[in-house]
Design a protein around this motif. Structure first.
Motif, PDB file in Angstrom:
ATOM      1  N   VAL A 118       3.645 -10.882  -3.373  1.00  0.00           N
ATOM      2  CA  VAL A 118       3.776  -9.537  -3.948  1.00  0.00           C
ATOM      3  C   VAL A 118       3.203  -9.501  -5.357  1.00  0.00           C
ATOM      4  CG1 VAL A 118       5.434  -7.786  -4.724  1.00  0.00           C
ATOM      5  CG2 VAL A 118       5.774  -8.925  -2.526  1.00  0.00           C
ATOM      6  N   SER A 119       3.473 -10.543  -6.140  1.00  0.00           N
ATOM      7  CA  SER A 119       2.956 -10.602  -7.509  1.00  0.00           C
ATOM      8  C   SER A 119       1.427 -10.633  -7.523  1.00  0.00           C
ATOM      9  CB  SER A 119       3.513 -11.842  -8.220  1.00  0.00           C
ATOM     10  OG  SER A 119       3.018 -11.935  -9.532  1.00  0.00           O
ATOM     11  N   LEU A 120       0.826 -11.403  -6.615  1.00  0.00           N
ATOM     12  CA  LEU A 120      -0.643 -11.443  -6.523  1.00  0.00           C
ATOM     13  C   LEU A 120      -1.194 -10.083  -6.099  1.00  0.00           C
ATOM     14  CD1 LEU A 120      -1.198 -14.920  -4.824  1.00  0.00           C
ATOM     15  CD2 LEU A 120      -1.923 -14.245  -7.135  1.00  0.00           C
ATOM     16  N   LEU A 157       5.749  -2.799   8.249  1.00  0.00           N
ATOM     17  CA  LEU A 157       6.923  -2.371   7.497  1.00  0.00           C
ATOM     18  C   LEU A 157       6.425  -1.690   6.234  1.00  0.00           C
ATOM     19  CD1 LEU A 157       9.071  -5.631   7.802  1.00  0.00           C
ATOM     20  CD2 LEU A 157       9.398  -3.498   9.058  1.00  0.00           C
ATOM     21  N   ILE A 158       6.774  -0.417   6.060  1.00  0.00           N
ATOM     22  CA  ILE A 158       6.295   0.354   4.901  1.00  0.00           C
ATOM     23  C   ILE A 158       7.475   0.661   3.993  1.00  0.00           C
ATOM     24  CG2 ILE A 158       5.008   2.370   4.127  1.00  0.00           C
ATOM     25  CD1 ILE A 158       3.922   2.638   6.937  1.00  0.00           C
ATOM     26  N   TYR A 159       7.348   0.278   2.730  1.00  0.00           N
ATOM     27  CA  TYR A 159       8.412   0.462   1.747  1.00  0.00           C
ATOM     28  C   TYR A 159       7.935   1.349   0.595  1.00  0.00           C
ATOM     29  CZ  TYR A 159      10.491  -3.747   3.915  1.00  0.00           C
ATOM     30  OH  TYR A 159      11.016  -4.665   4.791  1.00  0.00           O
ATOM     31  N   ARG A 160       8.839   2.139   0.058  1.00  0.00           N
ATOM     32  CA  ARG A 160       8.586   2.820  -1.218  1.00  0.00           C
ATOM     33  C   ARG A 160       8.681   1.770  -2.316  1.00  0.00           C
ATOM     34  NH1 ARG A 160      10.097   8.176  -3.151  1.00  0.00           N
ATOM     35  NH2 ARG A 160       8.786   8.516  -4.992  1.00  0.00           N
ATOM     36  N   HIS A 161       7.778   1.861  -3.293  1.00  0.00           N
ATOM     37  CA  HIS A 161       7.725   0.832  -4.336  1.00  0.00           C
ATOM     38  C   HIS A 161       7.435   1.523  -5.659  1.00  0.00           C
ATOM     39  CE1 HIS A 161       7.467  -3.207  -5.835  1.00  0.00           C
ATOM     40  NE2 HIS A 161       6.198  -3.094  -6.219  1.00  0.00           N
ATOM     41  N   GLY A 162       8.499   1.981  -6.322  1.00  0.00           N
ATOM     42  CA  GLY A 162       8.295   2.738  -7.549  1.00  0.00           C
ATOM     43  C   GLY A 162       8.004   4.202  -7.245  1.00  0.00           C
ATOM     44  N   LEU A 163       7.557   4.948  -8.276  1.00  0.00           N
ATOM     45  CA  LEU A 163       7.352   6.389  -8.129  1.00  0.00           C
ATOM     46  C   LEU A 163       6.253   6.731  -7.137  1.00  0.00           C
ATOM     47  CD1 LEU A 163       7.786   9.342  -8.967  1.00  0.00           C
ATOM     48  CD2 LEU A 163       6.176   8.946 -10.859  1.00  0.00           C
ATOM     49  N   LEU A 204       0.103  -5.420   1.348  1.00  0.00           N
ATOM     50  CA  LEU A 204      -0.755  -4.445   0.664  1.00  0.00           C
ATOM     51  C   LEU A 204       0.108  -3.542  -0.211  1.00  0.00           C
ATOM     52  CD1 LEU A 204      -2.937  -3.326   3.725  1.00  0.00           C
ATOM     53  CD2 LEU A 204      -3.344  -5.249   2.156  1.00  0.00           C
ATOM     54  N   ILE A 205      -0.268  -3.421  -1.486  1.00  0.00           N
ATOM     55  CA  ILE A 205       0.408  -2.489  -2.384  1.00  0.00           C
ATOM     56  C   ILE A 205      -0.523  -1.308  -2.628  1.00  0.00           C
ATOM     57  CG2 ILE A 205       1.450  -2.151  -4.641  1.00  0.00           C
ATOM     58  CD1 ILE A 205       2.289  -4.995  -4.672  1.00  0.00           C
ATOM     59  N   VAL A 206      -0.019  -0.128  -2.341  1.00  0.00           N
ATOM     60  CA  VAL A 206      -0.813   1.106  -2.384  1.00  0.00           C
ATOM     61  C   VAL A 206      -0.332   1.967  -3.549  1.00  0.00           C
ATOM     62  CG1 VAL A 206      -1.480   3.182  -1.111  1.00  0.00           C
ATOM     63  CG2 VAL A 206      -1.058   1.029   0.122  1.00  0.00           C
ATOM     64  N   ASP A 207      -1.260   2.426  -4.363  1.00  0.00           N
ATOM     65  CA  ASP A 207      -0.930   3.293  -5.493  1.00  0.00           C
ATOM     66  C   ASP A 207      -1.779   4.563  -5.413  1.00  0.00           C
ATOM     67  OD1 ASP A 207       0.364   3.441  -8.369  1.00  0.00           O
ATOM     68  OD2 ASP A 207      -1.715   4.096  -8.577  1.00  0.00           O
ATOM     69  N   GLU A 237       4.015   4.354  -5.522  1.00  0.00           N
ATOM     70  CA  GLU A 237       3.470   3.181  -4.849  1.00  0.00           C
ATOM     71  C   GLU A 237       4.224   2.903  -3.547  1.00  0.00           C
ATOM     72  OE1 GLU A 237       3.376  -0.279  -7.289  1.00  0.00           O
ATOM     73  OE2 GLU A 237       1.872   0.521  -8.683  1.00  0.00           O
ATOM     74  N   PHE A 238       3.503   2.252  -2.634  1.00  0.00           N
ATOM     75  CA  PHE A 238       4.079   1.830  -1.365  1.00  0.00           C
ATOM     76  C   PHE A 238       3.657   0.392  -1.101  1.00  0.00           C
ATOM     77  CE2 PHE A 238       3.429   6.382  -1.178  1.00  0.00           C
ATOM     78  CZ  PHE A 238       4.608   6.865  -0.628  1.00  0.00           C
ATOM     79  N   VAL A 239       4.475  -0.325  -0.356  1.00  0.00           N
ATOM     80  CA  VAL A 239       4.122  -1.669   0.087  1.00  0.00           C
ATOM     81  C   VAL A 239       4.069  -1.661   1.605  1.00  0.00           C
ATOM     82  CG1 VAL A 239       4.754  -4.114   0.121  1.00  0.00           C
ATOM     83  CG2 VAL A 239       5.263  -2.720  -1.886  1.00  0.00           C
ATOM     84  N   CYS A 240       2.978  -2.189   2.146  1.00  0.00           N
ATOM     85  CA  CYS A 240       2.815  -2.287   3.596  1.00  0.00           C
ATOM     86  C   CYS A 240       2.752  -3.771   3.962  1.00  0.00           C
ATOM     87  CB  CYS A 240       1.549  -1.561   4.041  1.00  0.00           C
ATOM     88  SG  CYS A 240       1.255  -1.644   5.830  1.00  0.00           S
ATOM     89  N   VAL A 241       3.727  -4.238   4.738  1.00  0.00           N
ATOM     90  CA  VAL A 241       3.808  -5.647   5.152  1.00  0.00           C
ATOM     91  C   VAL A 241       3.569  -5.705   6.659  1.00  0.00           C
ATOM     92  CG1 VAL A 241       5.242  -7.716   5.222  1.00  0.00           C
ATOM     93  CG2 VAL A 241       5.494  -6.073   3.323  1.00  0.00           C
ATOM     94  N   THR A 242       2.535  -6.477   7.065  1.00  0.00           N
ATOM     95  CA  THR A 242       2.147  -6.473   8.472  1.00  0.00           C
ATOM     96  C   THR A 242       1.745  -7.866   8.947  1.00  0.00           C
ATOM     97  OG1 THR A 242       1.199  -4.264   8.095  1.00  0.00           O
ATOM     98  CG2 THR A 242       0.689  -5.332  10.197  1.00  0.00           C
ATOM     99  N   PRO A 243       2.302  -8.356  10.040  1.00  0.00           N
ATOM    100  CA  PRO A 243       1.798  -9.599  10.642  1.00  0.00           C
ATOM    101  C   PRO A 243       0.573  -9.312  11.508  1.00  0.00           C
ATOM    102  CG  PRO A 243       3.747  -8.847  11.814  1.00  0.00           C
ATOM    103  CD  PRO A 243       3.532  -7.878  10.691  1.00  0.00           C
ATOM    104  N   HIS A 244      -0.377 -10.256  11.561  1.00  0.00           N
ATOM    105  CA  HIS A 244      -1.630 -10.067  12.303  1.00  0.00           C
ATOM    106  C   HIS A 244      -1.958 -11.311  13.124  1.00  0.00           C
ATOM    107  CE1 HIS A 244      -2.669  -6.562   9.752  1.00  0.00           C
ATOM    108  NE2 HIS A 244      -2.180  -7.287   8.760  1.00  0.00           N
ATOM    109  N   GLY A 245      -2.812 -11.111  14.095  1.00  0.00           N
ATOM    110  CA  GLY A 245      -3.319 -12.234  14.862  1.00  0.00           C
ATOM    111  C   GLY A 245      -4.443 -12.960  14.159  1.00  0.00           C
TER     112      GLY A 245
END
Length: 337
Positions: free
Chosen positions: A313-315, A239-245, A200-203, A247-255
């Motif tokens: 990530v591109s999608l 896993l939450i990452y800063r992504h630019g000014l 998930l990319i959050v802006d 934006e954030f990226v949230c990467v999560t595995p799920h069942g």
């Protein structure tokens, strides 16, 4: 070296004395006891080797002529032991015949640190012990210093993974993780029963207008507050990452796939639920837009090509643009099963 530190090493460093000659053992033991050293005596070379392996003495005083395993052999075992490299630091004193230059030359070639003449001279023994103790203490001090430097470097590495403003994982950490992310997450899923992955990319919606109106300081406070809410609302394994000014990226595995879309809704709600407060007392009713993908970690459908993490990530970035064009405060999520 500091006298107090040397005194500490003197009383806490173990000295092993090994010889088949009990008179030699007795003479050395009398000096060590009088000087209040911590020591062990042993007549068997093999048993002395077991003590070296188990207790790792600071100083070993070994006789050249031990019947089963000579002092020279014990020195060679210690100084060339790749399985136990810490033994190389032992200060090795070899008892040799007085004026036997051949024994000394062979001893030096083997790695002996110092020699002690037979018969034993107490003054000479005390001098050898003081030298050995100083060098052992210095070696240990350097080892501790190196360990602290390594720990410091590890800390710096850890800090470089963290974004200085938001304390989530940094943009550089995200770039470093991207090439190996899918491989790691697939391996993670095999023993954690995770079958899906959400990216998930959050802006932050209309964030530029806040900075233009109130300045960079207020903007940073708003980013920091939002990152805190996102961190609180994400799953424990996210896993939450800063992504630019902004934006954030949230990467999560799920069942299951539904958990990925539900996580996106939870993040939207966490921001829109109440305004963001900053130190000036201002309240900003901010919202976010989310673009994301939820994909199976193991591709069961052969008709659908397996996507790399870069492609995911591109999608997600493309879907974020669709969410923003639709007015913001919403998500656009695609599921690939």
């Amino acid at each position: 070296m500091d006298f107090r530190r040397l005194k500490y090493y003197r009383h806490n460093s173990l000295i092993l004395v090994t010889s088949g000659d009990r008179q030699i053992l007795s003479a050395i033991a009398q000096v060590l006891a009088a000087e209040k050293y911590n020591f062990i005596t042993e007549t068997s070379g093999e048993k002395a080797w077991e003590i070296i392996l188990q207790k790792k003495p600071a100083i070993v005083i070994a006789d050249w002529t031990i019947p089963d395993v000579s002092g020279l052999a014990l020195c060679h075992r210690s100084k060339s032991n790749l399985e136990h490299p810490e033994l190389m630091a032992i200060y090795f004193v070899l008892i040799v015949e007085d004026a036997n230059s051949q024994q000394r030359q062979i001893g030096l070639d083997t790695g002996v640190d110092e020699f002690l003449n037979d018969p034993i001279d107490s003054s000479e023994l005390k001098a050898r012990l003081r030298t050995g103790l100083r060098l052992t203490a210095l070696t240990q001090s350097l080892t501790w210093t190196n360990q602290r430097l390594l720990a410091h470097n590890d800390l710096l590495d850890a800090l470089s993974l963290s974004d200085s403003l938001t304390k989530v994982l940094s943009e550089q950490a995200f770039a470093d993780a991207m090439p190996k992310m899918m491989m790691q997450l697939k391996g993670f899923g095999t023993y954690k029963s995770y079958r899906f992955l959400s990216v998930l990319i959050v802006d932050i919606d209309l964030f530029k207008s806040i900075v233009d109106s109130y300045g960079e300081k207020i903007g940073n406070e708003a980013i920091n507050a939002i990152s805190g809410r996102l961190s609180h609302s994400c799953m424990a394994n996210s896993l939450i990452y800063r992504h630019g000014l902004d934006e954030f990226v949230c990467v999560t595995p799920h069942g299951d796939a539904a958990s990925g879309t539900q996580l996106s809704q939870n993040l939207l709600t966490s921001i829109r639920s109440h305004p963001i407060a900053v130190s000036s007392g201002l309240l900003f009713p901010l919202t976010i837009s989310i673009g994301g993908v939820v994909t199976a970690l193991e591709n069961q459908n052969q008709q659908i090509p397996e996507l790399s993490f870069d492609e995911l990530v591109s999608l997600a970035e493309q879907y974020l643009l669709q969410a923003q064009k639709s007015g913001g405060d919403r998500d656009y999520i695609e599921i690939f099963e």
